[in-house]
Design a protein around this motif. Sequence first.
Motif, PDB file in Angstrom:
ATOM      1  N   GLY A   1       0.789  -1.227   0.000  1.00  0.00           N
ATOM      2  CA  GLY A   1       0.000   0.000   0.000  1.00  0.00           C
ATOM      3  C   GLY A   1       0.817   1.272   0.000  1.00  0.00           C
ATOM      4  O   GLY A   1       0.479   2.236  -0.688  1.00  0.00           O
ATOM      5  N   ALA A   2       1.914   1.310   0.750  1.00  0.00           N
ATOM      6  CA  ALA A   2       2.739   2.524   0.814  1.00  0.00           C
ATOM      7  C   ALA A   2       3.364   2.836  -0.546  1.00  0.00           C
ATOM      8  O   ALA A   2       3.425   3.994  -0.969  1.00  0.00           O
ATOM      9  CB  ALA A   2       3.815   2.373   1.882  1.00  0.00           C
ATOM     10  N   SER A   3       3.810   1.813  -1.260  1.00  0.00           N
ATOM     11  CA  SER A   3       4.390   2.015  -2.585  1.00  0.00           C
ATOM     12  C   SER A   3       3.337   2.478  -3.581  1.00  0.00           C
ATOM     13  O   SER A   3       3.591   3.358  -4.406  1.00  0.00           O
ATOM     14  CB  SER A   3       5.029   0.724  -3.094  1.00  0.00           C
ATOM     15  N   LEU A   4       2.150   1.892  -3.498  1.00  0.00           N
ATOM     16  CA  LEU A   4       1.064   2.312  -4.377  1.00  0.00           C
ATOM     17  C   LEU A   4       0.664   3.752  -4.089  1.00  0.00           C
ATOM     18  O   LEU A   4       0.425   4.543  -5.007  1.00  0.00           O
ATOM     19  CB  LEU A   4      -0.137   1.378  -4.216  1.00  0.00           C
ATOM     20  N   LEU A   5       0.611   4.116  -2.818  1.00  0.00           N
ATOM     21  CA  LEU A   5       0.269   5.484  -2.432  1.00  0.00           C
ATOM     22  C   LEU A   5       1.312   6.462  -2.956  1.00  0.00           C
ATOM     23  O   LEU A   5       0.979   7.536  -3.472  1.00  0.00           O
ATOM     24  CB  LEU A   5       0.150   5.588  -0.909  1.00  0.00           C
ATOM     25  N   SER A   6       2.571   6.107  -2.858  1.00  0.00           N
ATOM     26  CA  SER A   6       3.650   6.944  -3.354  1.00  0.00           C
ATOM     27  C   SER A   6       3.546   7.135  -4.869  1.00  0.00           C
ATOM     28  O   SER A   6       3.722   8.240  -5.392  1.00  0.00           O
ATOM     29  CB  SER A   6       4.996   6.318  -2.981  1.00  0.00           C
ATOM     30  N   ALA A   7       3.238   6.066  -5.597  1.00  0.00           N
ATOM     31  CA  ALA A   7       3.074   6.149  -7.046  1.00  0.00           C
ATOM     32  C   ALA A   7       1.891   7.048  -7.398  1.00  0.00           C
ATOM     33  O   ALA A   7       1.980   7.886  -8.303  1.00  0.00           O
ATOM     34  CB  ALA A   7       2.880   4.750  -7.632  1.00  0.00           C
ATOM     35  N   LEU A   8       0.793   6.915  -6.673  1.00  0.00           N
ATOM     36  CA  LEU A   8      -0.378   7.764  -6.887  1.00  0.00           C
ATOM     37  C   LEU A   8      -0.031   9.220  -6.621  1.00  0.00           C
ATOM     38  O   LEU A   8      -0.414  10.109  -7.386  1.00  0.00           O
ATOM     39  CB  LEU A   8      -1.536   7.303  -5.989  1.00  0.00           C
ATOM     40  N   HIS A   9       0.707   9.478  -5.547  1.00  0.00           N
ATOM     41  CA  HIS A   9       1.114  10.840  -5.204  1.00  0.00           C
ATOM     42  C   HIS A   9       1.907  11.470  -6.350  1.00  0.00           C
ATOM     43  O   HIS A   9       1.631  12.599  -6.773  1.00  0.00           O
ATOM     44  CB  HIS A   9       1.927  10.819  -3.912  1.00  0.00           C
ATOM     45  N   ARG A  10       2.899  10.746  -6.876  1.00  0.00           N
ATOM     46  CA  ARG A  10       3.702  11.253  -8.001  1.00  0.00           C
ATOM     47  C   ARG A  10       2.836  11.486  -9.232  1.00  0.00           C
ATOM     48  O   ARG A  10       2.994  12.474  -9.946  1.00  0.00           O
ATOM     49  CB  ARG A  10       4.824  10.263  -8.348  1.00  0.00           C
ATOM     50  N   PHE A  11       1.896  10.577  -9.476  1.00  0.00           N
ATOM     51  CA  PHE A  11       1.044  10.679 -10.654  1.00  0.00           C
ATOM     52  C   PHE A  11       0.133  11.902 -10.565  1.00  0.00           C
ATOM     53  O   PHE A  11      -0.030  12.637 -11.542  1.00  0.00           O
ATOM     54  CB  PHE A  11       0.224   9.394 -10.808  1.00  0.00           C
ATOM     55  N   LEU A  12      -0.457  12.137  -9.406  1.00  0.00           N
ATOM     56  CA  LEU A  12      -1.323  13.306  -9.231  1.00  0.00           C
ATOM     57  C   LEU A  12      -0.525  14.596  -9.399  1.00  0.00           C
ATOM     58  O   LEU A  12      -0.970  15.537 -10.045  1.00  0.00           O
ATOM     59  CB  LEU A  12      -2.000  13.285  -7.858  1.00  0.00           C
ATOM     60  N   LYS A  13       0.662  14.615  -8.823  1.00  0.00           N
ATOM     61  CA  LYS A  13       1.528  15.789  -8.928  1.00  0.00           C
ATOM     62  C   LYS A  13       1.868  16.065 -10.399  1.00  0.00           C
ATOM     63  O   LYS A  13       1.769  17.197 -10.868  1.00  0.00           O
ATOM     64  CB  LYS A  13       2.805  15.565  -8.116  1.00  0.00           C
ATOM     65  N   ALA A  14       2.242  15.017 -11.135  1.00  0.00           N
ATOM     66  CA  ALA A  14       2.573  15.172 -12.559  1.00  0.00           C
ATOM     67  C   ALA A  14       1.358  15.620 -13.360  1.00  0.00           C
ATOM     68  O   ALA A  14       1.494  16.333 -14.355  1.00  0.00           O
ATOM     69  CB  ALA A  14       3.121  13.856 -13.116  1.00  0.00           C
ATOM     70  N   GLY A  15       0.168  15.225 -12.913  1.00  0.00           N
ATOM     71  CA  GLY A  15      -1.065  15.595 -13.604  1.00  0.00           C
ATOM     72  C   GLY A  15      -1.610  16.950 -13.209  1.00  0.00           C
ATOM     73  O   GLY A  15      -2.648  17.372 -13.701  1.00  0.00           O
ATOM     74  N   GLY A  16      -0.917  17.642 -12.316  1.00  0.00           N
ATOM     75  CA  GLY A  16      -1.321  18.987 -11.932  1.00  0.00           C
ATOM     76  C   GLY A  16      -2.360  19.068 -10.827  1.00  0.00           C
ATOM     77  O   GLY A  16      -2.947  20.119 -10.607  1.00  0.00           O
ATOM     78  N   MET A  17      -2.600  17.989 -10.107  1.00  0.00           N
ATOM     79  CA  MET A  17      -3.535  18.041  -8.986  1.00  0.00           C
ATOM     80  C   MET A  17      -2.732  18.072  -7.683  1.00  0.00           C
ATOM     81  O   MET A  17      -2.111  17.089  -7.316  1.00  0.00           O
ATOM     82  CB  MET A  17      -4.494  16.852  -8.971  1.00  0.00           C
ATOM     83  N   PRO A  18      -2.724  19.219  -7.017  1.00  0.00           N
ATOM     84  CA  PRO A  18      -1.976  19.322  -5.762  1.00  0.00           C
ATOM     85  C   PRO A  18      -2.477  18.298  -4.739  1.00  0.00           C
ATOM     86  O   PRO A  18      -3.676  18.045  -4.635  1.00  0.00           O
ATOM     87  CB  PRO A  18      -2.268  20.745  -5.273  1.00  0.00           C
ATOM     88  N   SER A  19      -1.545  17.713  -4.025  1.00  0.00           N
ATOM     89  CA  SER A  19      -1.903  16.727  -3.006  1.00  0.00           C
ATOM     90  C   SER A  19      -0.910  16.822  -1.862  1.00  0.00           C
ATOM     91  O   SER A  19       0.205  17.290  -2.028  1.00  0.00           O
ATOM     92  CB  SER A  19      -1.921  15.318  -3.606  1.00  0.00           C
ATOM     93  N   THR A  20      -1.354  16.367  -0.707  1.00  0.00           N
ATOM     94  CA  THR A  20      -0.522  16.397   0.484  1.00  0.00           C
ATOM     95  C   THR A  20      -0.407  14.991   1.043  1.00  0.00           C
ATOM     96  O   THR A  20      -1.425  14.350   1.329  1.00  0.00           O
ATOM     97  CB  THR A  20      -1.150  17.322   1.555  1.00  0.00           C
ATOM     98  N   LEU A  21       0.819  14.524   1.190  1.00  0.00           N
ATOM     99  CA  LEU A  21       1.066  13.191   1.727  1.00  0.00           C
ATOM    100  C   LEU A  21       1.494  13.334   3.179  1.00  0.00           C
ATOM    101  O   LEU A  21       2.486  13.979   3.488  1.00  0.00           O
ATOM    102  CB  LEU A  21       2.163  12.490   0.913  1.00  0.00           C
ATOM    103  N   GLU A  22       0.696  12.758   4.074  1.00  0.00           N
ATOM    104  CA  GLU A  22       1.010  12.769   5.509  1.00  0.00           C
ATOM    105  C   GLU A  22       0.930  11.339   6.003  1.00  0.00           C
ATOM    106  O   GLU A  22      -0.157  10.791   6.159  1.00  0.00           O
ATOM    107  CB  GLU A  22       0.024  13.658   6.268  1.00  0.00           C
TER     108      GLU A  22
END
Length: 133
Positions: free
Chosen positions: A36-57
Amino acid sequence: MGTDGRGLDHLMEQNEAELGFLSAYGGVDGGSQTDGASLLSALHRFLKAGGMPSTLEGARLSFEAGHAEAEEHGCRFSFKGSHLPLVASDMKTSGFAEGKLSEDRSEVNVVFTAWSMDQRRFVERLVEHHVHG
């Protein structure tokens, strides 16, 4: 056979280079596909690259239209909007689990158990709908 063999070697080398690039862009960091942590990290990078700001805590990723949380065997993803461009069968392929789309298509909840082109296209469709919808 020499020419065909070299062609196959070349194709394999080319695909290895392309796969390396893709994993750096949006693949899963080490570990198994269901971490799950790796998938979450991949999603975080993908959202960032797609221009949707996100916060990982920690194990939770928050973004304008929803959130995601790392779990032992996947990444639970929740996205809200109006008339989401989805049907229930979008979450019945490999790499998706426990997919639920609200009757009015205003919310989707699903567990990603892999981070492949299917999951990236799924998220990309939602982000584009949110930004341009």
